[in-house]
Enzyme design. Sequence first.
Site, PDB file in Angstrom:
ATOM      1  N   LYS A 123       0.560  -0.916   0.049  1.00 18.46           N
ATOM      2  CA  LYS A 123      -0.227  -0.018   0.221  1.00 18.46           C
ATOM      3  C   LYS A 123       1.066   1.032  -0.087  1.00 18.46           C
ATOM      4  O   LYS A 123       2.138   1.075   0.308  1.00 18.46           O
ATOM      5  CB  LYS A 123      -0.893  -0.232   0.694  1.00 18.46           C
ATOM      6  CG  LYS A 123      -1.939  -1.167   1.221  1.00 18.46           C
ATOM      7  CD  LYS A 123      -2.966  -0.855   2.002  1.00 18.46           C
ATOM      8  CE  LYS A 123      -2.815  -0.671   2.989  1.00 18.46           C
ATOM      9  NZ  LYS A 123      -4.429  -1.240   4.707  1.00 18.46           N
ATOM     10  N   GLU A 165       1.916  -0.875  16.892  1.00 18.95           N
ATOM     11  CA  GLU A 165       1.606  -1.562  15.809  1.00 18.95           C
ATOM     12  C   GLU A 165       2.428  -3.022  15.621  1.00 18.95           C
ATOM     13  O   GLU A 165       1.349  -4.312  15.447  1.00 18.95           O
ATOM     14  CB  GLU A 165       2.353  -0.761  14.386  1.00 18.95           C
ATOM     15  CG  GLU A 165       1.358   0.069  14.018  1.00 18.95           C
ATOM     16  CD  GLU A 165       0.678  -0.158  13.016  1.00 18.95           C
ATOM     17  OE1 GLU A 165      -0.042  -1.283  12.777  1.00 18.95           O
ATOM     18  OE2 GLU A 165      -0.349   0.722  12.785  1.00 18.95           O
TER      19      GLU A 165
END
Length: 351
Positions: A123, A165
Amino acid sequence: DPQQIELTTASKRKLRRFIVIDEVVDKLYGAKVREYFEENNVQHKILALPTTEETKSMDLVLNILHEVQNFSLDRRTEPIIAIGGGVCLDIVGLAASLYRRRTPYIRVPTTLLSYVDASVGAKNGVNFLQCKNKLGGYTPPVASFLDRSFIQSIPRRHISNGLGEILKMALMKHKGLFDLLKNHGKYLLDTKFQSCNGLADHGDAALQTTRIAIETMLEELAPNLWEDDLDRLVDFGHLISPELEMRVLPSLMHGEAVNVDMAFMTYVAHARGLLGAEEKEQILQCMRGLELPLWHSGCSWALIQRALRERLRHSGGQPRMPLPTGLGVAEIFNDTSEETLERAYKLWVKD
């Protein structure tokens, strides 16, 4: 690449590289980067830019593309190199994907967050109309070069931000990673993820933590690189956080906003009976140990409702809500009632 060196030597054509580097990273490492290209006789152009969530726009992409055009880049043999945090890697990835429809690029992450997150996957994107990553595409880099020594120069808060994360992957997929974070979180913050000799009680926690985080991320992303399947465990912490992060900029960093989302969803999982009280407390205690925020005043009930409506619009009419069902295990749910969400929210705010 020995073959490339041989071809370059034989053709007498000078190697050329176009590098985009975050301006803060340039101040710290720019001299070393320039010295590297000069030592290797590489013709190069280094473009230092302010790459932040506030500047993450098509204007910056177009700025890069003007410079790429002026450099007369060969679109197949001269990859663009991006050196910086996740925003830098996202912007450069989008610019490369647009130039002559697809120009190869290389990611060199310099923050913990980008090391375990933006460096992996396909992405890229920019913010648009105050919406996070609303414009973008799926163009994987030809390589990601991972060097943890960059992380030693970033502030402690940025380390904590990246740990958000990593914790996401631990809660969704890997109890061993959760235990590493729970037992070594303060040590990782103190040592800034550098591998230190003579600290046998911690082992090489930095290497183990980053390796497992990346491997679990790849396990999830590789079979679904273009997100044809919208049921994604890696979306944990990303249902509320995009709306929250953009609403309160710059008070929350990305990993911090993700953690606020994960904390709320931990309460949702508890309200649904998926997590016991002790498991919920272990998760919250781990978050505190990683110096991550568990709550933010900007995360109102109205914002949560708005974010979940937006989620439905872009997830095929289903919330596709990843929730922990234990430590290191998770499932995706489409049947969480508004009453359960509101009950969880009230308890979360009270706590």
